[in-house]
Design a protein around this motif. Structure first.
Motif, PDB file in Angstrom:
ATOM      1  N   ASN A 234       5.060  -2.985   8.431  1.00  0.00           N
ATOM      2  CA  ASN A 234       4.325  -3.741   9.419  1.00  0.00           C
ATOM      3  C   ASN A 234       2.933  -3.413   9.280  1.00  0.00           C
ATOM      4  N   VAL A 235       2.225  -4.726   9.698  1.00  0.00           N
ATOM      5  CA  VAL A 235       0.601  -4.510   9.991  1.00  0.00           C
ATOM      6  C   VAL A 235       0.364  -3.766  11.034  1.00  0.00           C
ATOM      7  N   VAL A 236      -0.400  -2.654  11.011  1.00  0.00           N
ATOM      8  CA  VAL A 236      -1.016  -1.794  12.074  1.00  0.00           C
ATOM      9  C   VAL A 236      -2.503  -2.598  12.513  1.00  0.00           C
ATOM     10  N   ALA A 237      -3.254  -2.879  11.362  1.00  0.00           N
ATOM     11  CA  ALA A 237      -4.766  -3.043  11.747  1.00  0.00           C
ATOM     12  C   ALA A 237      -5.198  -3.676  10.624  1.00  0.00           C
ATOM     13  N   ARG A 238      -6.153  -4.751  10.607  1.00  0.00           N
ATOM     14  CA  ARG A 238      -6.804  -5.632   9.827  1.00  0.00           C
ATOM     15  C   ARG A 238      -8.156  -5.126   9.747  1.00  0.00           C
ATOM     16  N   ASN A 239      -9.003  -5.413   8.609  1.00  0.00           N
ATOM     17  CA  ASN A 239     -10.380  -5.394   8.511  1.00  0.00           C
ATOM     18  C   ASN A 239     -10.938  -3.713   8.428  1.00  0.00           C
ATOM     19  N   GLN A 240     -10.041  -3.120   7.939  1.00  0.00           N
ATOM     20  CA  GLN A 240     -10.054  -1.564   7.746  1.00  0.00           C
ATOM     21  C   GLN A 240     -11.059  -1.487   6.329  1.00  0.00           C
ATOM     22  N   PRO A 241     -12.152  -0.665   6.498  1.00  0.00           N
ATOM     23  CA  PRO A 241     -12.999  -0.604   5.340  1.00  0.00           C
ATOM     24  C   PRO A 241     -12.799   0.150   4.301  1.00  0.00           C
TER      25      PRO A 241
ATOM     26  N   ALA B  70       0.521   2.491   4.341  1.00  0.00           N
ATOM     27  CA  ALA B  70       0.013   1.918   2.949  1.00  0.00           C
ATOM     28  C   ALA B  70      -1.224   1.249   3.376  1.00  0.00           C
ATOM     29  N   TYR B  71      -2.199   1.224   2.253  1.00  0.00           N
ATOM     30  CA  TYR B  71      -3.459   0.744   2.209  1.00  0.00           C
ATOM     31  C   TYR B  71      -3.761   0.276   0.699  1.00  0.00           C
TER      32      TYR B  71
ATOM     33  N   THR C 141      -6.452  -6.656   0.810  1.00  0.00           N
ATOM     34  CA  THR C 141      -7.577  -5.924   1.218  1.00  0.00           C
ATOM     35  C   THR C 141      -7.973  -5.781   2.615  1.00  0.00           C
ATOM     36  N   GLY C 142      -8.017  -4.404   2.861  1.00  0.00           N
ATOM     37  CA  GLY C 142      -8.408  -4.312   4.549  1.00  0.00           C
ATOM     38  C   GLY C 142      -7.476  -4.139   5.399  1.00  0.00           C
ATOM     39  N   VAL C 143      -5.938  -4.344   4.924  1.00  0.00           N
ATOM     40  CA  VAL C 143      -5.073  -4.363   5.796  1.00  0.00           C
ATOM     41  C   VAL C 143      -4.243  -2.888   5.776  1.00  0.00           C
TER      42      VAL C 143
ATOM     43  N   PHE D 262      -9.994   5.105   7.337  1.00  0.00           N
ATOM     44  CA  PHE D 262      -9.651   4.477   8.795  1.00  0.00           C
ATOM     45  C   PHE D 262      -8.326   4.097   8.857  1.00  0.00           C
ATOM     46  N   CYS D 263      -7.712   3.758   7.923  1.00  0.00           N
ATOM     47  CA  CYS D 263      -6.152   3.404   8.118  1.00  0.00           C
ATOM     48  C   CYS D 263      -5.295   4.529   8.503  1.00  0.00           C
TER      49      CYS D 263
END
Length: 146
Positions: free
Chosen positions: A56-63, A92-93, A37-39, A67-68
């Protein structure tokens, strides 16, 4: 009156082979998008097409998935400014894949299946919701469809 049927000796072997191929095809799963969730993830496909993709993780806490897509677009533009030449990107999200190309952003459940058109590019290259772009025709504003 009796009827004779001839069954080739190879028929059982062929049937067994086809059954084996069918079972193997059903058991084989494609690459699935991570569901955390949210990654937001960046997906790098293997050049040989046989190896598993690198995720690879780009950003966390994406609502939201949009936004991703924006984070991936920022990353794509940063790479291009540094001299990269890859204009397409896959992310991916939460179980869905994100495909960014020159036409805009599309979402899909699989890497090779159907894709849902989500964001389009404006005339200056920015991303916008389809139908949000307005232009005037005969003095009246009209929404531009993709």
């Amino acid at each position: 009156m009796t009827r004779k049927t001839f069954v080739s000796a190879a028929a059982p072997v062929i049937a067994l082979g086809l059954l084996g191929l069918t079972v193997a095809a059903c058991a084989q799963k494609g690459v699935e998008a991570p569901t955390e969730t949210g990654v937001c993830y960046h997906v790098v496909l293997a050049e040989d097409g046989k190896s598993a993709p690198q995720i690879n993780v780009v950003a966390r806490n994406q609502p939201q998935i949009e936004f991703c897509a924006a984070r991936l677009e920022e990353m794509r533009l940063r790479f291009l400014r540094l001299g990269g030449n890859n204009r397409d990107m896959i992310g991916a999200y939460q179980g869905q894949f994100i495909f960014i190309d020159r036409g805009g952003v599309k979402f899909g459940k699989t890497l090779t299946g159907q894709r849902f058109f989500a964001l389009t590019r404006t005339g200056d290259g920015r991303l916008a919701i389809p139908g949000a772009i307005q232009r005037e025709i005969d003095g009246r504003p009209v929404a531009v469809a993709p």
